[in-house]
Motif scaffolding. Structure first.
Motif, short mmCIF file in Angstrom:
data_model
loop_
_atom_site.label_atom_id
_atom_site.label_comp_id
_atom_site.label_asym_id
_atom_site.label_seq_id
_atom_site.Cartn_x
_atom_site.Cartn_y
_atom_site.Cartn_z
N ASP A 70 27.43 -101.69 142.00
CA ASP A 70 26.89 -102.06 143.30
C ASP A 70 26.06 -100.90 143.81
O ASP A 70 26.52 -99.76 143.77
CB ASP A 70 28.06 -102.30 144.26
N LEU A 71 24.87 -101.16 144.28
CA LEU A 71 23.96 -100.09 144.70
C LEU A 71 24.04 -99.81 146.19
O LEU A 71 23.94 -100.73 147.01
CB LEU A 71 22.52 -100.49 144.32
N THR A 72 24.22 -98.54 146.54
CA THR A 72 24.12 -98.11 147.94
C THR A 72 23.04 -97.04 148.04
O THR A 72 23.24 -95.90 147.61
CB THR A 72 25.46 -97.51 148.43
N PRO A 73 21.85 -97.39 148.55
CA PRO A 73 20.81 -96.36 148.67
C PRO A 73 21.03 -95.46 149.88
O PRO A 73 21.34 -95.94 150.97
CB PRO A 73 19.52 -97.17 148.82
N VAL A 74 20.90 -94.17 149.66
CA VAL A 74 20.95 -93.20 150.76
C VAL A 74 19.70 -92.33 150.67
O VAL A 74 19.47 -91.68 149.65
CB VAL A 74 22.24 -92.35 150.72
N TYR A 75 18.93 -92.38 151.75
CA TYR A 75 17.64 -91.69 151.76
C TYR A 75 17.75 -90.36 152.51
O TYR A 75 18.34 -90.30 153.58
CB TYR A 75 16.62 -92.61 152.46
N ILE A 76 17.20 -89.30 151.92
CA ILE A 76 17.13 -88.01 152.62
C ILE A 76 15.70 -87.84 153.13
O ILE A 76 14.75 -87.77 152.34
CB ILE A 76 17.54 -86.83 151.72
N HIS A 77 15.57 -87.83 154.46
CA HIS A 77 14.26 -87.66 155.08
C HIS A 77 13.66 -86.30 154.71
O HIS A 77 14.37 -85.40 154.29
CB HIS A 77 14.41 -87.72 156.62
N LYS A 78 12.35 -86.16 154.95
CA LYS A 78 11.67 -84.89 154.66
C LYS A 78 12.25 -83.74 155.47
O LYS A 78 12.13 -82.58 155.10
CB LYS A 78 10.17 -85.01 154.92
N GLY B 104 15.44 -83.46 156.01
CA GLY B 104 16.78 -83.19 155.50
C GLY B 104 17.88 -84.10 156.03
O GLY B 104 19.01 -84.04 155.56
N ILE B 105 17.56 -84.97 157.00
CA ILE B 105 18.55 -85.89 157.56
C ILE B 105 18.84 -87.02 156.57
O ILE B 105 17.91 -87.61 156.01
CB ILE B 105 18.04 -86.51 158.90
N TRP B 106 20.12 -87.32 156.37
CA TRP B 106 20.53 -88.41 155.48
C TRP B 106 20.57 -89.72 156.27
O TRP B 106 21.08 -89.76 157.39
CB TRP B 106 21.93 -88.16 154.91
N GLU B 107 20.06 -90.78 155.68
CA GLU B 107 20.13 -92.09 156.34
C GLU B 107 20.34 -93.20 155.31
O GLU B 107 19.70 -93.24 154.27
CB GLU B 107 18.84 -92.35 157.15
N GLY B 108 21.28 -94.09 155.61
CA GLY B 108 21.55 -95.22 154.72
C GLY B 108 20.98 -96.49 155.32
O GLY B 108 19.89 -96.49 155.87
N GLY B 109 21.73 -97.58 155.20
CA GLY B 109 21.41 -98.84 155.87
C GLY B 109 20.03 -99.38 155.55
O GLY B 109 19.49 -99.20 154.46
N GLU B 110 19.46 -100.05 156.57
CA GLU B 110 18.19 -100.75 156.39
C GLU B 110 17.04 -99.79 156.10
O GLU B 110 16.13 -100.12 155.33
CB GLU B 110 17.86 -101.59 157.63
N PRO C 159 7.55 -93.14 152.37
CA PRO C 159 8.42 -92.64 153.44
C PRO C 159 8.25 -93.43 154.73
O PRO C 159 7.16 -93.97 154.97
CB PRO C 159 7.96 -91.18 153.64
N PRO C 160 9.28 -93.51 155.58
CA PRO C 160 9.16 -94.25 156.84
C PRO C 160 8.24 -93.52 157.82
O PRO C 160 7.96 -92.35 157.63
CB PRO C 160 10.60 -94.28 157.37
N HIS C 161 7.79 -94.24 158.86
CA HIS C 161 6.87 -93.61 159.82
C HIS C 161 7.55 -92.54 160.66
O HIS C 161 6.95 -91.55 161.01
CB HIS C 161 6.22 -94.68 160.69
N SER C 162 8.84 -92.78 160.98
CA SER C 162 9.53 -91.78 161.82
C SER C 162 10.48 -90.93 160.98
O SER C 162 11.14 -91.43 160.06
CB SER C 162 10.29 -92.48 162.94
N GLU C 163 10.53 -89.66 161.32
CA GLU C 163 11.42 -88.71 160.66
C GLU C 163 12.88 -89.05 160.99
O GLU C 163 13.16 -89.78 161.94
CB GLU C 163 11.11 -87.30 161.17
N GLY C 164 13.79 -88.47 160.24
CA GLY C 164 15.20 -88.69 160.53
C GLY C 164 15.60 -88.01 161.81
O GLY C 164 15.04 -86.99 162.18
N SER C 165 16.57 -88.60 162.51
CA SER C 165 17.06 -87.97 163.74
C SER C 165 18.57 -87.82 163.65
O SER C 165 19.22 -88.48 162.84
CB SER C 165 16.68 -88.80 164.96
#
Ligand code: ATP
Ligand code: MG
Ligand code: MG
Ligand code: MG
Length: 348
Positions: free
Chosen positions: A40-48, A50-56, A67-73
């Motif tokens: 089962d795949l769970t993607p976890v993205y590390i923003h530029k 350094g913030i980790w974000e999962g989910g949508e 990369p998404p338009h907004s940086e991680g917060s």
């Protein structure tokens, strides 16, 4: 029940975009019938930043492959809730802050198995001076090189000319000047004269404290993929050809600038020698799971020189690493399965 695979990608590195593309290819491979039954795949993205974000967000970065338009917060030490449910991590981060042992240290502390090299292998494989020391100790053939710290380049105007004299004496021209801890040829220059050497040193120093200067050779460039833990296997050898001065960033990432030959038409004896050196390089730095080893074949002399190891090589659909295994008889989805199993085995 299925194994939860945490696909960790993006990262605070100049190779962020390549990582996203590598992750998208791996995610695709996990969806094939055989793999979907097991994982089962769970993607976890590390923003530029350094913030980790999962989910949508993580899912959409994978889908859009950008990369998404907004940086991680939020806080750097806040991990997405699904990160606690992972059975095995698949970090596919290229370059600093991911390929260098930092993330591997974090995952080791979390006590969760992960794909690829541990702290030592990752750190040794990232730092070109450290890896060359290990290669030399293992008796592997390399070009002449010299290490220097950035303070020698920047801080003192009377030390700098002496340093350049030393390089001219010990290495000569042409030489390659590289930041010790990078990839994708970022910060690397070829110097053919004193003025170019000065500029090259200054440029490399802007990327890293540690700098390496190597004798420049004229050679065919070949690469070999290694897979395994304690008894690693070598793939067929691939070769790269291009019309530019060297295999620089632009040549690597501009469509049509470089051509890959898989397998390489090397003489049989050299082909086998390259495979053997690749395995020994893997063992010398204590790599695990996967690595791509870059090697030079100097046709004029018949000599083979080990250039470097990459412990988390590019893993897109068109990358050398998976293509070499494909040509050796291991399909992309099968390769992903094997790497996950090797990660689990190493941590048992
Ligand atoms: P990668 O993207 O594979 O991680 P890298 O940034 O770690 O690359 P190297 O592989 O060390 O960099 O060097 C990049 C390229 O520069 C080589 O592929 C080759 O074309 C050229 N090069 C590097 N060192 C030498 C050398 N000593 N002699 C000749 N060419 C060299
Ligand atoms: Mg490299
Ligand atoms: Mg690299
Ligand atoms: Mg390389």
């Amino acid at each position: 029940t299925k194994i939860q695979v945490g696909l960790l990608f993006g990262g605070r590195s100049g190779e962020h975009e390549v990582s996203i593309r590598s992750a998208a290819a791996i995610a695709q491979a996990l969806k094939t019938e055989d793999n979907a039954q097991k994982y089962d795949l769970t993607p976890v993205y590390i923003h530029k930043n350094g913030i980790w974000e999962g989910g949508e967000t993580a899912k959409s970065v994978l889908q859009q492959q950008t990369p998404p338009h907004s940086e991680g917060s939020g806080n750097l030490w806040d991990f997405p809730p699904e990160a606690t449910q992972i059975d095995v991590w698949f970090p596919i981060l290229h370059g600093p802050n991911g390929e260098d042992g930092t993330v591997q240290g974090l995952l080791t502390l979390m006590q969760v198995p992960f794909v690829g090299s541990g702290v030592l292998g990752s750190a040794m494989g990232m730092d070109k001076l450290a890896m060359k020391t290990a290669f030399a100790q293992a008796g592997l053939p390399q070009v002449t090189y010299k290490g220097v710290n950035r303070d020698k380049i920047w801080s003192s105007p009377c030390v700098f000319p002496k340093l350049c004299d030393e390089i001219e004496e010990e290495i000569g021209y042409p030489c390659f000047v590289k930041p010790a801890n990078l990839g994708s040829s970022v910060g690397i220059s070829k110097a053919k004269a004193r003025s170019e050497l000065e500029t090259a040193l200054d440029e490399a120093a802007s990327y890293d404290r540690r700098i390496i200067i190597e004798k420049g050779i004229t050679a065919r460039e070949v690469e070999c993929a290694v897979l395994g833990n304690d008894d690693p296997q070598a793939s067929v050898v691939g070769e790269i050809s291009y019309n530019t001065d060297f295999y620089d960033y632009e040549t690597k990432y501009t469509e049509g600038k470089a051509e890959l030959y898989i397998p390489s038409p090397l003489p049989d004896k050299i082909f086998k020698q390259v495979q053997e050196i690749a395995k020994q390089a893997f063992i010398a730095v204590d790599a695990a799971g996967l690595s791509r080893v870059d090697i030079f074949y100097e046709e004029a002399t018949g000599e083979v020189y080990l250039n470097e190891i990459n412990t988390l090589p590019g893993f897109t659909m068109t990358s050398m690493y998976p293509r070499l295994w494909e040509a050796t008889g291991i399909s992309f989805p099968e390769l992903v399965d094997r790497l996950i199993q090797l990660g689990i085995q190493r941590h048992q």
